[in-house]
Design a protein around this motif. Structure first.
Motif, PDB file in Angstrom:
ATOM      1  N   THR A 210     -27.863  60.264  27.896  1.00 63.16           N
ATOM      2  CA  THR A 210     -28.197  60.668  29.262  1.00 63.16           C
ATOM      3  C   THR A 210     -29.671  60.481  29.561  1.00 63.16           C
ATOM      4  OG1 THR A 210     -28.820  62.973  28.808  1.00 63.16           O
ATOM      5  CG2 THR A 210     -26.458  62.494  29.037  1.00 63.16           C
ATOM      6  N   ASN A 211     -30.019  60.740  30.820  1.00 61.59           N
ATOM      7  CA  ASN A 211     -31.418  60.702  31.242  1.00 61.59           C
ATOM      8  C   ASN A 211     -32.226  61.842  30.648  1.00 61.59           C
ATOM      9  OD1 ASN A 211     -29.740  62.314  32.919  1.00 61.59           O
ATOM     10  ND2 ASN A 211     -31.286  62.345  34.526  1.00 61.59           N
ATOM     11  N   ARG A 212     -31.595  62.757  29.927  1.00 58.17           N
ATOM     12  CA  ARG A 212     -32.306  63.772  29.143  1.00 58.17           C
ATOM     13  C   ARG A 212     -32.197  63.484  27.650  1.00 58.17           C
ATOM     14  NH1 ARG A 212     -30.172  68.767  32.987  1.00 58.17           N
ATOM     15  NH2 ARG A 212     -31.021  67.852  34.900  1.00 58.17           N
ATOM     16  N   ARG A 213     -31.798  62.246  27.345  1.00 59.12           N
ATOM     17  CA  ARG A 213     -31.783  61.692  25.986  1.00 59.12           C
ATOM     18  C   ARG A 213     -30.842  62.450  25.050  1.00 59.12           C
ATOM     19  NH1 ARG A 213     -35.777  57.767  26.114  1.00 59.12           N
ATOM     20  NH2 ARG A 213     -37.367  58.101  27.715  1.00 59.12           N
ATOM     21  N   ARG A 214     -29.720  62.914  25.615  1.00 58.67           N
ATOM     22  CA  ARG A 214     -28.683  63.565  24.814  1.00 58.67           C
ATOM     23  C   ARG A 214     -27.408  62.721  24.850  1.00 58.67           C
ATOM     24  NH1 ARG A 214     -27.371  69.521  26.229  1.00 58.67           N
ATOM     25  NH2 ARG A 214     -26.995  68.705  28.339  1.00 58.67           N
ATOM     26  N   PRO A 215     -26.660  62.686  23.747  1.00 59.76           N
ATOM     27  CA  PRO A 215     -25.373  61.993  23.791  1.00 59.76           C
ATOM     28  C   PRO A 215     -24.397  62.758  24.689  1.00 59.76           C
ATOM     29  CG  PRO A 215     -26.109  62.323  21.518  1.00 59.76           C
ATOM     30  CD  PRO A 215     -26.982  63.173  22.391  1.00 59.76           C
ATOM     31  N   ILE A 216     -23.833  62.057  25.654  1.00 62.71           N
ATOM     32  CA  ILE A 216     -22.822  62.680  26.506  1.00 62.71           C
ATOM     33  C   ILE A 216     -21.424  62.255  26.076  1.00 62.71           C
ATOM     34  CG2 ILE A 216     -22.977  60.875  28.298  1.00 62.71           C
ATOM     35  CD1 ILE A 216     -22.538  63.127  30.376  1.00 62.71           C
ATOM     36  N   MET A 217     -21.301  61.032  25.523  1.00 61.47           N
ATOM     37  CA  MET A 217     -20.039  60.522  25.011  1.00 61.47           C
ATOM     38  C   MET A 217     -20.336  59.611  23.827  1.00 61.47           C
ATOM     39  SD  MET A 217     -17.914  59.658  28.507  1.00 61.47           S
ATOM     40  CE  MET A 217     -16.395  60.399  27.889  1.00 61.47           C
ATOM     41  N   ILE A 218     -19.300  59.315  23.071  1.00 60.20           N
ATOM     42  CA  ILE A 218     -19.360  58.334  21.988  1.00 60.20           C
ATOM     43  C   ILE A 218     -18.372  57.222  22.311  1.00 60.20           C
ATOM     44  CG2 ILE A 218     -18.901  57.908  19.537  1.00 60.20           C
ATOM     45  CD1 ILE A 218     -21.355  59.584  19.900  1.00 60.20           C
ATOM     46  N   MET A 219     -18.791  55.964  22.152  1.00 58.19           N
ATOM     47  CA  MET A 219     -17.838  54.863  22.271  1.00 58.19           C
ATOM     48  C   MET A 219     -17.062  54.814  20.958  1.00 58.19           C
ATOM     49  SD  MET A 219     -18.317  50.839  23.322  1.00 58.19           S
ATOM     50  CE  MET A 219     -18.599  51.143  25.067  1.00 58.19           C
ATOM     51  N   GLU A 220     -15.942  55.489  20.962  1.00 59.94           N
ATOM     52  CA  GLU A 220     -15.186  55.683  19.726  1.00 59.94           C
ATOM     53  C   GLU A 220     -14.445  54.424  19.294  1.00 59.94           C
ATOM     54  OE1 GLU A 220     -13.115  59.582  18.706  1.00 59.94           O
ATOM     55  OE2 GLU A 220     -11.449  58.352  19.445  1.00 59.94           O
ATOM     56  N   LYS A 221     -13.925  53.673  20.275  1.00 62.92           N
ATOM     57  CA  LYS A 221     -13.185  52.466  19.944  1.00 62.92           C
ATOM     58  C   LYS A 221     -13.333  51.455  21.061  1.00 62.92           C
ATOM     59  CE  LYS A 221      -8.864  50.828  17.937  1.00 62.92           C
ATOM     60  NZ  LYS A 221      -7.548  51.196  17.362  1.00 62.92           N
ATOM     61  N   ASP A 222     -13.386  50.181  20.674  1.00 63.75           N
ATOM     62  CA  ASP A 222     -13.467  49.080  21.635  1.00 63.75           C
ATOM     63  C   ASP A 222     -12.670  47.921  21.063  1.00 63.75           C
ATOM     64  OD1 ASP A 222     -14.078  47.152  23.488  1.00 63.75           O
ATOM     65  OD2 ASP A 222     -16.226  47.105  23.089  1.00 63.75           O
ATOM     66  N   THR A 223     -11.539  47.605  21.691  1.00 62.24           N
ATOM     67  CA  THR A 223     -10.694  46.523  21.183  1.00 62.24           C
ATOM     68  C   THR A 223     -11.071  45.163  21.755  1.00 62.24           C
ATOM     69  OG1 THR A 223      -8.992  46.707  22.919  1.00 62.24           O
ATOM     70  CG2 THR A 223      -8.781  48.152  20.982  1.00 62.24           C
ATOM     71  N   SER A 224     -12.011  45.137  22.699  1.00 59.27           N
ATOM     72  CA  SER A 224     -12.419  43.883  23.337  1.00 59.27           C
ATOM     73  C   SER A 224     -13.468  43.179  22.483  1.00 59.27           C
ATOM     74  CB  SER A 224     -12.992  44.175  24.730  1.00 59.27           C
ATOM     75  OG  SER A 224     -14.317  44.670  24.637  1.00 59.27           O
ATOM     76  N   PRO A 225     -13.869  41.955  22.868  1.00 55.37           N
ATOM     77  CA  PRO A 225     -14.969  41.296  22.150  1.00 55.37           C
ATOM     78  C   PRO A 225     -16.294  42.054  22.218  1.00 55.37           C
ATOM     79  CG  PRO A 225     -13.698  39.671  23.360  1.00 55.37           C
ATOM     80  CD  PRO A 225     -13.204  41.025  23.801  1.00 55.37           C
ATOM     81  N   GLY A 226     -16.382  43.049  23.093  1.00 53.07           N
ATOM     82  CA  GLY A 226     -17.524  43.948  23.059  1.00 53.07           C
ATOM     83  C   GLY A 226     -18.649  43.659  24.026  1.00 53.07           C
TER      84      GLY A 226
END
Length: 205
Positions: A73-89
């Motif tokens: 975030t704009n306060r430099r905290r993780p708001i989410m994790i990209m847990e999985k990505d099945t695309s080329p990325g």
């Protein structure tokens, strides 16, 4: 598949927003393979804290997040994790959400559906008012950058059914827009926006 969580639609050219509790996840599906989905995440406690591409790039040291990376975030905290990505990325963090002004510059004389208005409408739909449109994480948007710094409008490299799973690190709101761009080929060579889908995944354990 039996037992899977319900699949919801992001209509072509429109937006949706959902609330997630910490530990829950959202799976965003590129149903037809070539649809860009502009994606935002806001703190449920204070929507002036939101996923910020510029802060995320500084934290990750790269142009876009990949599997296992935090969305910051704009306060430099993780708001989410990209847990999985099945695309080329390939996902874009450089380009602002399209708006009616952008389509005016592209030659449209009448109103054109756009991701900025989709964001505001999606948030209002769940009772949240925001006052700015942060730069979105443009899932599957392919913006090649040449050695001299110039950019171009590439077609998505994703395939039908590719998905990204984002797991919440805090209570948050995720907004998505099935980008209405039908002039440039960012939604594929046909320049034909389509619907995308999402499902909510429970906390693990």
């Amino acid at each position: 598949m039996s037992g899977e969580p319900e699949l919801f639609t992001i209509p072509a050219r429109k937006g949706r927003a959902v609330r997630l509790g910490a530990g829950e996840a959202i799976q965003i599906v590129n149903t037809h393979g070539a649809q860009v989905v502009d994606t935002w995440a806001f703190s449920a406690e204070d929507p002036t804290e939101f996923l910020s591409n510029e802060h995320m790039r500084a934290t990750l040291g790269k142009m876009w997040p990949g599997q296992g990376d935090p969305l910051v975030t704009n306060r430099r905290r993780p708001i989410m994790i990209m847990e999985k990505d099945t695309s080329p990325g390939w996902h874009d963090t450089l380009i602002a959400a399209c708006d009616d002004y952008r389509y005016g510059l592209l030659g449209c004389e009448d109103y054109h559906d756009n991701c900025t208005d989709n964001l505001f409408a999606a948030m209002r739909r769940i009772g949240i008012e925001i006052f700015e449109c942060p730069s979105p994480l443009n899932l599957w948007m392919n913006i090649p950058v040449a050695e001299d710094g110039t950019t171009s409008w590439g077609e998505p490299l994703s395939r039908p059914g590719d998905y990204v799973t984002l797991r919440a690190r805090m209570d948050c709101v995720v907004a998505m827009s099935a980008c209405p761009q039908d002039i440039l080929p960012i939604n594929g060579a046909a320049c034909q926006p389509t619907e995308a889908h999402y499902r909510i995944l429970p906390r693990e354990g």
